[in-house]
Design a protein around this motif. Structure first.
Motif, short mmCIF file in Angstrom:
data_model
loop_
_atom_site.label_atom_id
_atom_site.label_comp_id
_atom_site.label_asym_id
_atom_site.label_seq_id
_atom_site.Cartn_x
_atom_site.Cartn_y
_atom_site.Cartn_z
N GLN A 96 60.56 30.01 8.70
CA GLN A 96 60.96 29.33 9.93
C GLN A 96 62.12 30.06 10.61
O GLN A 96 62.18 30.14 11.83
CB GLN A 96 61.34 27.88 9.64
CG GLN A 96 61.49 27.04 10.88
CD GLN A 96 60.20 26.93 11.67
OE1 GLN A 96 59.15 26.62 11.12
NE2 GLN A 96 60.26 27.18 12.96
N THR A 97 63.02 30.62 9.80
CA THR A 97 64.13 31.41 10.34
C THR A 97 63.60 32.57 11.17
O THR A 97 64.03 32.80 12.30
CB THR A 97 65.01 31.96 9.19
OG1 THR A 97 65.56 30.88 8.45
CG2 THR A 97 66.13 32.85 9.71
N ILE A 98 62.65 33.29 10.59
CA ILE A 98 62.08 34.45 11.28
C ILE A 98 61.33 34.02 12.53
O ILE A 98 61.46 34.63 13.60
CB ILE A 98 61.17 35.24 10.31
CG1 ILE A 98 62.04 35.85 9.19
CG2 ILE A 98 60.38 36.32 11.04
CD1 ILE A 98 61.24 36.35 8.01
N ASP A 99 60.57 32.93 12.42
CA ASP A 99 59.81 32.44 13.57
C ASP A 99 60.74 32.04 14.72
O ASP A 99 60.52 32.43 15.87
CB ASP A 99 58.93 31.26 13.14
CG ASP A 99 58.00 30.80 14.23
OD1 ASP A 99 57.29 31.65 14.82
OD2 ASP A 99 57.97 29.57 14.50
N ASP A 100 61.77 31.26 14.40
CA ASP A 100 62.71 30.84 15.45
C ASP A 100 63.47 32.03 16.02
O ASP A 100 63.72 32.09 17.23
CB ASP A 100 63.71 29.82 14.89
CG ASP A 100 63.09 28.45 14.70
OD1 ASP A 100 62.03 28.17 15.29
OD2 ASP A 100 63.67 27.64 13.94
N ASN A 101 63.83 32.98 15.18
CA ASN A 101 64.54 34.16 15.66
C ASN A 101 63.65 34.97 16.61
O ASN A 101 64.14 35.48 17.62
CB ASN A 101 65.01 35.02 14.49
CG ASN A 101 65.95 36.11 14.93
OD1 ASN A 101 66.97 35.84 15.55
ND2 ASN A 101 65.62 37.34 14.62
N ASN A 102 62.37 35.06 16.29
CA ASN A 102 61.44 35.79 17.16
C ASN A 102 61.29 35.11 18.52
O ASN A 102 60.95 35.76 19.51
CB ASN A 102 60.07 35.93 16.50
CG ASN A 102 60.09 36.92 15.36
OD1 ASN A 102 60.96 37.77 15.26
ND2 ASN A 102 59.11 36.81 14.47
N LYS A 103 61.56 33.81 18.57
CA LYS A 103 61.49 33.06 19.82
C LYS A 103 62.85 33.00 20.52
O LYS A 103 63.04 32.22 21.45
CB LYS A 103 61.01 31.63 19.53
CG LYS A 103 59.59 31.57 19.03
CD LYS A 103 59.21 30.14 18.68
CE LYS A 103 57.81 30.08 18.11
NZ LYS A 103 57.48 28.72 17.62
N ASN A 104 63.80 33.81 20.03
CA ASN A 104 65.16 33.88 20.59
C ASN A 104 65.93 32.57 20.46
O ASN A 104 66.76 32.23 21.32
CB ASN A 104 65.14 34.35 22.05
CG ASN A 104 64.64 35.77 22.17
OD1 ASN A 104 64.99 36.62 21.36
ND2 ASN A 104 63.80 36.02 23.16
N HIS A 105 65.66 31.82 19.40
CA HIS A 105 66.39 30.60 19.09
C HIS A 105 67.33 30.89 17.92
O HIS A 105 67.12 30.43 16.80
CB HIS A 105 65.44 29.45 18.74
CG HIS A 105 64.50 29.09 19.84
ND1 HIS A 105 64.92 28.64 21.07
CD2 HIS A 105 63.15 29.12 19.89
CE1 HIS A 105 63.88 28.40 21.84
NE2 HIS A 105 62.78 28.68 21.14
#
Length: 112
Positions: free
Chosen positions: A84-93
């Motif tokens: 989830q960290t990687i996913d949110d980071n990829n979405k600029n969150h």
């Protein structure tokens, strides 16, 4: 002695020999995952999204290897949080990603 008894004895001996090594491998991967998760959190707090992502990916790799070596609920949750960290980071969150990294760190520390 029968062949079955000899084979069973060798198998048991091998299992007893390898068990501590498997446990140590899991602990090594957990330690590496903790190190990289802490770095991800530090970079997330500084809004360095690229470095947060790099450390989170490395932490995820180690958490998955620890999960393979010695599965437990905390490593399972740490893997989910790091994904989830990687996913949110990829979405600029970055703030959300940092929060998930912090949750992953909690699980990794409990998995020790």
């Amino acid at each position: 002695m029968s062949r079955r008894l000899i084979v069973a004895s060798l198998g048991l001996g091998l299992a007893l020999f390898l068990m501590p090594q498997i446990s140590l491998a899991a602990e090594d991967h957990i330690a590496e995952a903790i190190t990289h998760t802490k770095q991800a959190i530090i970079h997330g707090q500084k809004t360095h999204a690229d470095l947060l992502g790099e450390h989170a990916k490395t932490a995820l790799s180690h958490a998955r290897l620890a999960e393979i070596a010695k599965s437990n609920p905390h490593t399972q949750e740490a893997v989910k949080e790091l994904e989830q960290t990687i996913d949110d980071n990829n979405k600029n969150h970055t703030a959300l990603a940092t929060g998930h990294a912090e949750a992953a760190l909690t699980h990794l520390e409990q998995a020790k």
